[in-house]
Design an enzyme around this catalytic site. Structure first.
Site, PDB file in Angstrom:
ATOM      1  N   GLY A   1       0.860  -1.176   0.000  1.00 22.13           N
ATOM      2  CA  GLY A   1       0.000   0.000   0.000  1.00 22.13           C
ATOM      3  C   GLY A   1       0.895   1.223   0.000  1.00 22.13           C
ATOM      4  O   GLY A   1       1.945   1.230  -0.641  1.00 22.13           O
ATOM      5  N   GLU A   2       0.491   2.228   0.729  1.00 22.70           N
ATOM      6  CA  GLU A   2       1.306   3.441   0.860  1.00 22.70           C
ATOM      7  C   GLU A   2       1.654   3.567   2.340  1.00 22.70           C
ATOM      8  O   GLU A   2       0.780   3.754   3.177  1.00 22.70           O
ATOM      9  CB  GLU A   2       0.514   4.654   0.357  1.00 22.70           C
ATOM     10  CG  GLU A   2       1.390   5.736  -0.272  1.00 22.70           C
ATOM     11  CD  GLU A   2       2.243   6.437   0.768  1.00 22.70           C
ATOM     12  OE1 GLU A   2       1.720   6.761   1.844  1.00 22.70           O
ATOM     13  OE2 GLU A   2       3.458   6.619   0.500  1.00 22.70           O
ATOM     14  N   SER A   3       2.934   3.449   2.650  1.00 24.90           N
ATOM     15  CA  SER A   3       3.343   3.296   4.051  1.00 24.90           C
ATOM     16  C   SER A   3       2.970   4.494   4.907  1.00 24.90           C
ATOM     17  O   SER A   3       2.600   4.327   6.078  1.00 24.90           O
ATOM     18  CB  SER A   3       4.844   3.009   4.135  1.00 24.90           C
ATOM     19  OG  SER A   3       5.596   4.060   3.552  1.00 24.90           O
TER      20      SER A   3
ATOM     21  N   CYS B   1       6.256  -5.146   0.938  1.00 26.80           N
ATOM     22  CA  CYS B   1       6.394  -3.822   0.327  1.00 26.80           C
ATOM     23  C   CYS B   1       6.226  -2.721   1.393  1.00 26.80           C
ATOM     24  O   CYS B   1       7.135  -2.510   2.190  1.00 26.80           O
ATOM     25  CB  CYS B   1       5.417  -3.672  -0.838  1.00 26.80           C
ATOM     26  SG  CYS B   1       5.783  -2.262  -1.896  1.00 26.80           S
TER      27      CYS B   1
ATOM     28  N   ARG C   1      12.646   3.959   1.015  1.00 28.98           N
ATOM     29  CA  ARG C   1      11.318   3.966   0.384  1.00 28.98           C
ATOM     30  C   ARG C   1      11.417   4.203  -1.123  1.00 28.98           C
ATOM     31  O   ARG C   1      12.274   4.958  -1.583  1.00 28.98           O
ATOM     32  CB  ARG C   1      10.437   5.060   0.984  1.00 28.98           C
ATOM     33  CG  ARG C   1       9.993   4.831   2.393  1.00 28.98           C
ATOM     34  CD  ARG C   1       9.199   6.020   2.895  1.00 28.98           C
ATOM     35  NE  ARG C   1       7.929   6.161   2.207  1.00 28.98           N
ATOM     36  CZ  ARG C   1       7.548   7.269   1.562  1.00 28.98           C
ATOM     37  NH1 ARG C   1       8.346   8.306   1.473  1.00 28.98           N
ATOM     38  NH2 ARG C   1       6.362   7.330   0.990  1.00 28.98           N
TER      39      ARG C   1
ATOM     40  N   ILE D   1       6.375  -3.026  -6.901  1.00 29.68           N
ATOM     41  CA  ILE D   1       5.535  -1.857  -7.189  1.00 29.68           C
ATOM     42  C   ILE D   1       5.934  -0.739  -6.231  1.00 29.68           C
ATOM     43  O   ILE D   1       5.651  -0.794  -5.041  1.00 29.68           O
ATOM     44  CB  ILE D   1       4.038  -2.189  -7.019  1.00 29.68           C
ATOM     45  CG1 ILE D   1       3.645  -3.382  -7.888  1.00 29.68           C
ATOM     46  CG2 ILE D   1       3.178  -0.964  -7.359  1.00 29.68           C
ATOM     47  CD1 ILE D   1       2.236  -3.904  -7.620  1.00 29.68           C
ATOM     48  N   ARG D   2       6.587   0.274  -6.737  1.00 35.31           N
ATOM     49  CA  ARG D   2       7.109   1.361  -5.881  1.00 35.31           C
ATOM     50  C   ARG D   2       7.803   0.755  -4.657  1.00 35.31           C
ATOM     51  O   ARG D   2       7.590   1.173  -3.527  1.00 35.31           O
ATOM     52  CB  ARG D   2       5.990   2.293  -5.427  1.00 35.31           C
ATOM     53  CG  ARG D   2       5.361   3.087  -6.559  1.00 35.31           C
ATOM     54  CD  ARG D   2       4.291   4.012  -6.033  1.00 35.31           C
ATOM     55  NE  ARG D   2       4.844   5.026  -5.149  1.00 35.31           N
ATOM     56  CZ  ARG D   2       4.119   5.718  -4.277  1.00 35.31           C
ATOM     57  NH1 ARG D   2       2.852   5.501  -4.148  1.00 35.31           N
ATOM     58  NH2 ARG D   2       4.694   6.627  -3.525  1.00 35.31           N
TER      59      ARG D   2
ATOM     60  N   HIS E   1       5.547  -8.438  -3.815  1.00 36.19           N
ATOM     61  CA  HIS E   1       4.154  -8.819  -3.528  1.00 36.19           C
ATOM     62  C   HIS E   1       3.897 -10.275  -3.910  1.00 36.19           C
ATOM     63  O   HIS E   1       3.340 -10.524  -4.997  1.00 36.19           O
ATOM     64  CB  HIS E   1       3.200  -7.921  -4.323  1.00 36.19           C
ATOM     65  CG  HIS E   1       3.196  -6.493  -3.915  1.00 36.19           C
ATOM     66  ND1 HIS E   1       2.229  -5.941  -3.087  1.00 36.19           N
ATOM     67  CD2 HIS E   1       4.044  -5.491  -4.228  1.00 36.19           C
ATOM     68  CE1 HIS E   1       2.482  -4.663  -2.910  1.00 36.19           C
ATOM     69  NE2 HIS E   1       3.577  -4.350  -3.596  1.00 36.19           N
TER      70      HIS E   1
ATOM     71  N   GLU F   1       1.588 -12.120  -2.953  1.00 38.47           N
ATOM     72  CA  GLU F   1       0.143 -12.364  -2.989  1.00 38.47           C
ATOM     73  C   GLU F   1      -0.445 -12.158  -4.384  1.00 38.47           C
ATOM     74  O   GLU F   1      -1.600 -12.522  -4.628  1.00 38.47           O
ATOM     75  CB  GLU F   1      -0.569 -11.452  -1.972  1.00 38.47           C
ATOM     76  CG  GLU F   1      -0.728  -9.995  -2.368  1.00 38.47           C
ATOM     77  CD  GLU F   1       0.519  -9.149  -2.140  1.00 38.47           C
ATOM     78  OE1 GLU F   1       1.580  -9.720  -1.800  1.00 38.47           O
ATOM     79  OE2 GLU F   1       0.422  -7.918  -2.307  1.00 38.47           O
TER      80      GLU F   1
END
Length: 202
Positions: free
Chosen positions: A50-52, A82, A111, A140-141, A181, A183
């Site tokens: 997600g976005e930490s 991530c 990051r 992803i990022r 990821h 998953e």
């Protein structure tokens, strides 16, 4: 009451449903965790991507930051993917102003180290603890690990391309983290590895 048989997935942002589906495919009871009462019902936890910074803010809003830190410090098996890897890092590089992590793994994580969303990619990663060849890792990022403490084991590195050698999977006692990821790929070996970590705690 926490049960070691149940693995929670932090459900504030990110791939919660994807992780729950993988756990179900392994015959493991998974449960979304949205607040302290949910956290009390699980014996282990997955911190999804997600976005930490957003995840940390939402955790603070829902009074989860301190309970999460306490459970992790007390030995709850926890796996961060991530953004979850960032949340488990003791030290951050390129952190947003005021960003807070949960901590637990003695490592420094950068990051968005592999670039922006448009620079997302897939690459094979050899995981030392897994049989069956490299995993197909989706970045992803994604962050990478800049440095590790002496108690942390580097489980996986990037093996091709300009970032060869970068550490992207680690374990420190009851804590596991990957920059990618699993998953999203259908390869359940890393989740199975975490489930075995959880069972070792019984």
């Amino acid at each position: 009451m926490a049960t070691t048989e149940t693995i929670g997935v932090l459900a504030l942002q990110g791939d919660t449903e994807e992780h729950l589906r993988v756990l179900a495919s392994l015959g493991v009871l998974g449960r979304p965790v949205r607040g302290p009462a949910d956290l009390d019902t699980v014996g282990a936890l997955i911190l999804p991507g997600g976005e930490s910074t957003t995840m940390a803010k939402l955790a603070a809003r829902y009074d989860l930051l301190d309970p999460l830190r306490k459970r992790i410090a007390d030995g709850m098996p926890t796996y961060g993917t991530c953004a979850g890897m960032i949340l488990l890092a003791d030290r951050l590089l390129d952190a947003a102003a005021g960003q807070r992590s949960l901590g637990g793994i003695d490592m420094t994580v950068r990051r968005n180290a592999f670039g922006r969303q448009t620079e997302s990619f897939e690459a094979p990663v050899e995981i030392a603890a897994l049989d069956g060849g490299p995993v197909d890792a989706v970045f992803i990022r994604a962050p990478w690990v800049e440095s590790l403490g002496s108690d942390v084991t580097a489980l996986g590195h990037v093996t091709t391309g300009p970032h060869t050698g970068r550490v992207v999977a680690v374990r420190q006692r009851h804590l596991l983290a990957t920059a990618f990821h699993p998953e999203l790929t259908g390869d359940t070996r890393i989740h199975q590895y975490f489930v075995e970590m959880v069972r070792e705690q019984r």
